[in-house]
Design an enzyme around this catalytic site. Structure first.
Site, PDB file in Angstrom:
ATOM      1  N   LYS A   1      -1.230  -1.151  -4.183  1.00  0.00           N
ATOM      2  CA  LYS A   1      -2.265  -0.119  -4.225  1.00  0.00           C
ATOM      3  C   LYS A   1      -1.539   1.207  -4.216  1.00  0.00           C
ATOM      4  CE  LYS A   1      -6.038   2.172  -1.898  1.00  0.00           C
ATOM      5  NZ  LYS A   1      -6.688   2.498  -0.611  1.00  0.00           N
TER       6      LYS A   1
ATOM      7  N   TYR B   1       0.867  -1.187   0.000  1.00  0.00           N
ATOM      8  CA  TYR B   1       0.000   0.000   0.000  1.00  0.00           C
ATOM      9  C   TYR B   1       0.900   1.233   0.000  1.00  0.00           C
ATOM     10  CZ  TYR B   1      -3.946   3.043   1.435  1.00  0.00           C
ATOM     11  OH  TYR B   1      -4.912   4.017   1.513  1.00  0.00           O
TER      12      TYR B   1
END
Length: 305
Positions: free
Chosen positions: A168, A140
């Site tokens: 992400k 992330y």
């Protein structure tokens, strides 16, 4: 080729909101009701315990309870990615192992927060989580909140591992998104983070998206995705413009998450207010939020026409 079914993660994945009762405690009943709602809408999956899910404002015990409720309600119906990032590596590993024990599909984490960490520290932090389970891992990348800028070289090194299946990317550079996709390779997943550029992200290589405002208008993001997949780019742009109009109005309120939760409450999904220091929407702003909700519902109706 990654030894995982990565296709189940491609598409619209909702960053699930935190659910509280009137006392500010986690409401497992609300968690289940919200998760069931998203199954009924038809999204691809849920991202649990991330920024939108207020994971960093909850104890490890609360985060476990939330995930258990989600899995009890929708296991096997949606792909469930669990954000296990925490200030300490020890707690992140604990959350990772819990995620595996209840049947989650993947884990994900930001770099450790507060301390300004070296790339070697962040790599070690993530590696401990990766090695602690058999689950696939999704990086992330959100430098605007963590203060850590993920380099292409570190991403390439991490992506070489079988368990590391994607990233992400919530920075606002589609160039960076494209570079990460190129570095990871064709079967490495890249998830668009900024909701206001979903179409731009998909156009330049993202495999799908994970977003917080998806939760109040998943149908509109699904419409963008459908138009993109069908090659109807002009129509896809028109729907992205409508989404961005809504996002601009949400950002003009005192609290993005507060506004989203207030909108859901108007629709019969009472998940409480955000946990402080995130602010709720004041009563004086509810008329404005109500009008915005009506606009979203109108767009959703149009998307189905």
């Amino acid at each position: 080729m990654k030894p995982y079914d990565v296709d189940k993660f491609k598409g619209i994945i909702i960053a699930m909101y935190a659910c509280y009762d009137e006392h500010g405690d986690v409401s497992l009943a609300a968690v289940k009701k919200l998760a069931r709602h998203y199954v009924n809408v038809g999204v691809k999956g849920l991202y649990v315990g991330g920024s939108t899910g207020e994971g960093m404002l909850q104890s490890a015990a609360e985060r476990k309870l939330v995930l258990e409720a989600v899995m009890e309600e929708v296991r096997g119906e949606l792909a469930v990615i669990v954000h296990v990032g925490a200030p300490s590596t020890r707690e992140s590993v604990e959350l990772s192992q819990h995620a595996e024990s209840v049947g989650a599909d993947a884990i994900s984490a930001v770099p450790a927060i507060y301390y300004r960490l070296s790339p070697a520290s962040v790599e070690k932090h993530w590696q401990e989580m990766i090695d602690s389970t058999s689950l696939p891992f999704i990086i992330y990348h959100i430098p605007q909140t963590t203060g850590f800028q993920l380099s292409t070289s570190l991403l390439t090194k991490m992506a070489a591992q079988e368990k590391v299946i994607g990233v992400k990317i919530s920075s606002e550079s589609t160039y960076e998104l494209q570079q990460f996709k190129a570095a990871g390779g064709p079967d490495f997943l890249v998830f668009n983070g900024p909701d206001e550029q979903y179409l731009a992200g998909r156009s330049i290589g993202a495999d799908g998206g994970i977003g917080g405002t998806y939760g109040i208008m998943p149908e509109l993001f699904m419409k963008i995705e459908q138009c993109f997949a069908d090659g109807q780019m002009e129509e896809a742009r028109e729907w992205q413009f409508r989404v961005n109009e809504i996002i601009s109005e949400l950002l003009a309120t005192v609290s993005l998450y507060g506004a989203c939760k207030a909108i859901l409450k108007l629709r019969g999904l009472d998940i409480g207010a955000p946990r402080l220091p995130l602010l709720p929407i004041p009563d004086g702003d509810m008329e404005r939020v109500s009008k915005l909700n009506a606009k979203i519902l109108s767009y959703i109706a149009q998307s189905r026409a």
